[in-house]
Design a protein around this motif. Structure first.
Motif, PDB file in Angstrom:
ATOM      1  N   TRP A  70     -27.418  26.784  46.793  1.00 53.25           N
ATOM      2  CA  TRP A  70     -26.680  26.891  45.540  1.00 53.25           C
ATOM      3  C   TRP A  70     -27.140  28.122  44.758  1.00 53.25           C
ATOM      4  N   ALA A  75     -16.021  24.056  42.630  1.00 58.53           N
ATOM      5  CA  ALA A  75     -15.955  22.597  42.702  1.00 58.53           C
ATOM      6  C   ALA A  75     -17.223  21.962  42.142  1.00 58.53           C
ATOM      7  N   VAL A  76     -18.327  22.646  42.308  1.00 56.18           N
ATOM      8  CA  VAL A  76     -19.605  22.102  41.859  1.00 56.18           C
ATOM      9  C   VAL A  76     -19.863  22.406  40.391  1.00 56.18           C
ATOM     10  N   LEU A 124     -16.035  26.514  46.672  1.00 52.18           N
ATOM     11  CA  LEU A 124     -17.088  25.501  46.639  1.00 52.18           C
ATOM     12  C   LEU A 124     -17.837  25.553  45.317  1.00 52.18           C
ATOM     13  N   ASN A 135     -23.889  16.090  47.304  1.00 54.58           N
ATOM     14  CA  ASN A 135     -22.545  15.587  47.578  1.00 54.58           C
ATOM     15  C   ASN A 135     -21.590  16.700  48.013  1.00 54.58           C
ATOM     16  N   HIS A 136     -21.992  17.922  47.704  1.00 55.60           N
ATOM     17  CA  HIS A 136     -21.146  19.044  48.106  1.00 55.60           C
ATOM     18  C   HIS A 136     -21.755  19.764  49.307  1.00 55.60           C
ATOM     19  N   SER A 191     -25.733  15.821  42.891  1.00 54.07           N
ATOM     20  CA  SER A 191     -24.425  16.448  42.831  1.00 54.07           C
ATOM     21  C   SER A 191     -24.311  17.536  43.896  1.00 54.07           C
ATOM     22  N   GLU A 230     -21.933  11.886  40.956  1.00 52.99           N
ATOM     23  CA  GLU A 230     -20.525  12.310  41.007  1.00 52.99           C
ATOM     24  C   GLU A 230     -19.766  11.571  42.090  1.00 52.99           C
TER      25      GLU A 230
END
Lengths: 184, 184
Positions: A67, A134-135, A131, A59-60, A56, B177
């Motif tokens: 993160w 979104a995650v 961001l 994908n971002h 996940s 996702e």
DNA sequence: CAAGATAACTTAACATGTTAAACAAATTTC
DNA sequence: GAAATTTGTTTAACATGTTAAGTTATCTTG
């Protein structure tokens, strides 16, 4: 790591070994002791958990550490680099590199403290905040699923034990085995 | 990681830096939720443990991963690369690089299987074995100290829980996702 | 048996871990 | 108050983590 070692050669873990294991015990159950060592257990457990999150994040366009940093920044207005390293549990050099990258991507903002020109103050940008937002849903869903599978009760218990382990070792001074090099 | 997120009130990231106390909740208890997440707990616990071993390994010219490999090799006669990756919990590329180095240092020996020329068979050399035997006493002492400090009973319990956590997540398929990219 | 699919590594490329050294700004000492 | 020391952060250098692509060998199929 340091699990109890049994130098190859004679392996008499416990008496009465009448099976025909002879020298071949290894072939049967390779690495039993080794794989049970605490560091390996912790490593595998953490990997099992992170394996759920990485896709996940990827994908971002975020790595786990990136993160962690953004995630930490959402909880404060601004924070100094050293303090950020502490809460995100990253070493200075790693953090330094990552901040350079995150700043280039406009996910964070940076300025130097006026009171102490050595210190750098970091904060998340609105783009970074977007961001994160979104995650977050996916991350929360995964975390919830993990909690459900393992059990909320047990999860709390596990984290308590992990914290206790940390405290147990906090005071244990690390012996470098010789290499004392006279203090100067 | 994915601990429950609380997008602390919008903090107008850019400009308007006048309110220096606005969303102060952060200053009060920085990173409470974040630092309690499972991945962070596991990471910190493991680091607390490894911190005890690294200096000793370093004095013998070994990194944690190199030690894991040699340690694993002491339990078998020979082992294939893929299997070694599994027990030492290393990814192929990492293992490939480390084996190249260990072989250059004559700590391991390598040959290709006659039955399948793709496979490589690895074993520890006598020099490697001597090195392990030199490091082992310190490692064992450290492991014993950790066990003593944390408690043998609790240690076993912790490892049981870690194993259970692994098993709980083993079957959990990782959702990326979206990004399904039609199968080909 | 030859083309295609797999399998077992290895290389490549980029990100982080880890320790040491460099640097600049503050703090302490004499 | 200037030299020495300490502190906050970054650079450097080397090792590993991580994913993708490349290589060679083996297996599958038609």
């Amino acid at each position: 790591m340091g699990g109890p070692l049994k130098m190859s050669g004679k392996k008499s873990p416990n008496g009465s070994r009448s099976d025909q294991e002879g020298t071949a015990e290894a072939r049967r159950a390779p690495m039993r002791e080794f794989s049970r060592s605490l560091p390996m257990s912790l490593l595998r457990a953490r990997e099992a958990v992170m394996r759920q999150f990485r896709p996940s994040l990827r994908n971002h366009g975020l790595t786990e550490q990136q993160w962690r940093i953004l995630r930490a920044l959402t909880a404060v207005d601004t924070i100094e680099v050293t303090e950020l390293a502490r809460v995100a549990f990253l070493l200075g050099p790693s953090l330094s590199r990552i901040l350079r990258d995150l700043e280039a991507r406009d996910l964070i903002e940076r300025r130097t403290a006026k009171a102490d020109l050595r210190r750098g103050e970091v904060s998340i940008s609105s783009k970074g905040l977007k961001l994160i937002e979104a995650v977050a849903p996916t991350s929360e869903a995964i975390y919830a699923e993990i909690t459900h599978r393992f059990g909320a009760r047990k999860l709390a218990e596990l984290q308590d034990m992990l914290g206790e382990l940390e405290r147990s070792l906090a005071a244990m001074e690390v012996a470098g085995e010789g290499e004392v090099e006279a203090d100067e």
